[in-house]
Design an enzyme around this catalytic site. Structure first.
Site, PDB file in Angstrom:
ATOM      1  N   ASP A   1       0.864  -1.181   0.000  1.00 40.45           N
ATOM      2  CA  ASP A   1       0.000   0.000   0.000  1.00 40.45           C
ATOM      3  C   ASP A   1       0.900   1.230   0.000  1.00 40.45           C
ATOM      4  O   ASP A   1       1.984   1.223   0.618  1.00 40.45           O
ATOM      5  CB  ASP A   1      -0.909   0.024   1.226  1.00 40.45           C
ATOM      6  CG  ASP A   1      -1.893   1.190   1.173  1.00 40.45           C
ATOM      7  OD1 ASP A   1      -2.927   1.051   0.495  1.00 40.45           O
ATOM      8  OD2 ASP A   1      -1.597   2.233   1.794  1.00 40.45           O
TER       9      ASP A   1
ATOM     10  N   GLU B   1       1.096   5.667   0.232  1.00 49.60           N
ATOM     11  CA  GLU B   1       0.501   6.982   0.459  1.00 49.60           C
ATOM     12  C   GLU B   1       1.249   7.946  -0.456  1.00 49.60           C
ATOM     13  O   GLU B   1       2.467   7.807  -0.674  1.00 49.60           O
ATOM     14  CB  GLU B   1       0.618   7.411   1.918  1.00 49.60           C
ATOM     15  CG  GLU B   1      -0.044   6.458   2.909  1.00 49.60           C
ATOM     16  CD  GLU B   1      -1.520   6.217   2.635  1.00 49.60           C
ATOM     17  OE1 GLU B   1      -2.184   7.134   2.097  1.00 49.60           O
ATOM     18  OE2 GLU B   1      -2.010   5.118   2.947  1.00 49.60           O
TER      19      GLU B   1
ATOM     20  N   HIS C   1      -5.409   4.773   6.367  1.00 48.22           N
ATOM     21  CA  HIS C   1      -4.650   5.581   5.413  1.00 48.22           C
ATOM     22  C   HIS C   1      -3.179   5.730   5.813  1.00 48.22           C
ATOM     23  O   HIS C   1      -2.527   6.698   5.400  1.00 48.22           O
ATOM     24  CB  HIS C   1      -5.291   6.961   5.202  1.00 48.22           C
ATOM     25  CG  HIS C   1      -6.624   6.898   4.533  1.00 48.22           C
ATOM     26  ND1 HIS C   1      -6.790   6.478   3.233  1.00 48.22           N
ATOM     27  CD2 HIS C   1      -7.870   7.187   5.010  1.00 48.22           C
ATOM     28  CE1 HIS C   1      -8.070   6.514   2.920  1.00 48.22           C
ATOM     29  NE2 HIS C   1      -8.754   6.933   3.980  1.00 48.22           N
TER      30      HIS C   1
END
Length: 592
Positions: free
Chosen positions: A27, A29, A168
């Site tokens: 993942d 950001e 997040h």
């Protein structure tokens, strides 16, 4: 042709079990949503195999521009947090090493993988080409909307009881995605998906019944050839060809096969018979012959080659054009074949457009007379039925038609072109396009007949070309029928293989020209092979010629102007590119 071979499948052919696959769930950001304009600010990844966590990767990344305020609010990552973080130049090689040889997994993979690829491109690093699995795509196949309102990561994590809640931050989201992945793998496993190859092609469009039939491909050879689907009564359902039989048949049980009729066929199939072939041409010919012989219900093309139609210029005192199914050795002129009566009628109309050939169907003699028809009164027929046109005068008209069908098509084509120009000048464009379509069908048929004739009338042709792995692919063609195929090994003298092929090839009787001893579609396949670059004629017992002013030149000019039909001829090279030659007979020796 080559005999059928059986090849034992290897364990590698069965696929990689999911329990043995290393997944790296990643993942990112970022500073925004565009991989071209924005940058990575954090990478989190978890390496798992067989349900066990093997390692984790997490780091902040210092971007080259400030993080927008709304992104900081969303992710909690601020400019001060990344001020001392390493740059992507340092981080990316480490991540690529961590994920080497794994299947990359991400929730909405196009986003994360897009940023990683863009970063590689910016640093001039090669993208390693990992297989990629998108858990969003998989969830949409496995989790219906009556279970969840959407397929967001947080929603799925709650549904499956993930031990980590997504927030997040890259590593937290990656851990949540691991739990979602394991839950999805559990669901797909209950549907019979057990390998990473099956998982990559999984789709809910494939019914469980269709997927369960994948065992039919498990023992097939990974070799070129023909495959035959059969039902429980050993009836042929479908015949196909492929450069890799196992891979192609396997695709019938995945989402890559989207034809509804094929799903029905797979539901009926109980076995698949492979026929390994030495060359692609042999496979194509075997496919055509099997379809013509068995007429499988799920094959749409080539099922009824015997229904092909021909245009015949009859042999009688006052010849006419007739559409027939059988070509006889009766001295008549033939052109074709045509895939439908409608196309044949267009070709007939093209000739009648510019040549005053009679259109009545009754047989006329030089001694009998009758009343003139409307065409004669319009000047579109010389009225031989009334005696106004004798046999000799009518013969000059017939000669123009015979030339167009057998050799020099210029007179008819020029007349049709002039007719089109005249209609266009009068702004009768629809009529001009009709004339164009008629002319195209005529020159297509003429080109077919003119180019099939050398093969159909040659007792034997032997040709060869270099194989993709070395050596020679050698074919023997007799009266247009593929009578035998062999392959000589790299470095070996091909002459003994040629001699053996000629001695053992199928014995073929001479047909009634211009029809070859095979169905015309087979002869077209052979002709296309012979026209490929690098093909050498080794032996010719007959005439290997092409008319200088044949119909092919006009056909090649017209084809781009008319939308291709489904039964357009399969000739590859334009006739103008083939230099006219004298009739050739003899042999050529190949170097090893």
């Amino acid at each position: 042709m080559a005999a059928t071979h059986a090849i034992q499948a290897t364990f590698d052919d069965l696929g990689t079990p999911l329990a043995e696959v290393t997944f790296v769930v990643v993942d990112l950001e970022t500073t925004g949503g565009s991989a071209k304009a924005c940058e990575i600010t954090e990478i989190g990844a978890v390496k798992v195999r067989g349900g066990e966590i093997l390692g984790e990767f997490q780091t902040l990344v210092r971007p080259g521009s400030p993080i927008p305020a709304f992104i900081s609010v969303l992710t909690g990552i601020t400019n001060s947090m990344v001020a001392a973080a390493p740059t992507i130049q340092t981080v990316l090689p480490s991540f690529l090493d961590f994920s080497r040889g794994s299947v990359l997994v991400a929730h909405n993979a196009p986003f994360d993988i897009g940023f990683l690829k863009a970063a590689c491109a910016g640093l001039q690093l090669p993208w390693p080409g990992n297989r990629v699995l998108d858990t969003v795509h998989l969830a949409r196949q496995l989790v219906p909307r009556d279970e969840v309102p959407n397929h967001k990561l947080a929603t799925l994590a709650a549904l499956f009881g993930a031990t980590t809640s997504p927030d997040h931050r890259a590593l937290h989201d990656a851990r949540a995605t691991v739990d979602v992945l394991h839950a999805l793998l559990g669901r797909v496993g209950s549907l019979g998906v057990h390998t990473v190859e099956e998982l990559a092609s999984y789709s809910s469009r494939v019914s469980p019944k269709q997927r369960r039939k994948r065992y039919l491909a498990s023992r097939l050879p990974s070799a070129p050839g023909v495959y035959v689907f059969k039902d429980d009564q050993d009836r042929t359902l479908y015949v196909g060809t492929s450069v890799n039989i196992k891979k192609r048949v396997s695709s019938y049980f995945t989402a890559s096969e989207q034809r509804s009729r094929m799903a029905e066929m797979v539901g009926l199939a109980t076995s698949v018979t492979p026929i390994v072939c030495e060359t692609a041409l042999e496979a194509q010919v075997r496919e055509l012959r099997l379809i013509a012989e068995h007429k499988p219900r799920f094959n749409r093309r080539s099922r009824h080659p015997e229904r092909a139609l021909w245009l015949k210029l009859t042999v009688e005192p006052f010849p006419r054009l007739s559409i027939v199914r059988e070509v006889r050795d009766d001295g008549a002129q033939y052109a074709g074949p045509f895939g439908s009566r409608g196309r044949a009628e267009l070709a007939v109309a093209a000739i009648h457009e510019v040549i005053p050939l009679r259109q009545c169907t009754k047989r006329l003699s030089a001694r009998t007379t009758s009343t003139a028809c409307a065409l004669a009164e319009m000047g579109r027929c010389g009225a031989p039925c009334t005696g106004a046109q004798g046999v000799d005068d009518y013969a000059t008209v017939v000669a123009d038609v015979a030339a167009a069908l057998s050799g020099d098509a210029r007179h008819v084509v020029d007349a049709l072109n002039e007719r089109m120009r005249g209609l266009s000048e009068q702004e009768r464009f629809e009529e001009a396009s009709t004339v164009r379509d008629r002319m195209l069908e005529l020159v297509r048929a003429g080109a077919r007949a003119q180019r099939l004739r050398p093969l159909a009338t040659s007792a034997e042709m032997v040709a060869a070309r270099r194989g993709p792995a070395g050596g020679w692919e050698i074919i023997c063609v007799r009266y247009g029928r593929l009578a035998g195929v062999t392959v000589s090994p790299p470095g070996a003298d091909p002459q003994p293989y040629i001699d053996a092929l000629r001695d053992t090839a199928e014995v073929v009787s001479a047909p009634a020209a211009p029809v070859p001893a095979a169905h015309p579609e087979e002869t077209e396949k052979v002709l296309h092979w012979l026209e490929q670059p690098g093909v050498r004629m080794v032996h010719v017992d007959g005439q290997w010629t092409c008319p200088l002013h044949g119909a092919g030149a006009a056909r090649d000019r017209l084809e781009p102007l008319v939308r291709a039909r489904t039964d357009a001829p399969g000739f590859g090279d334009a006739v103008e590119r083939i230099r006219p030659t004298r009739g050739a007979a003899g042999s050529t020796r190949l170097a090893g």
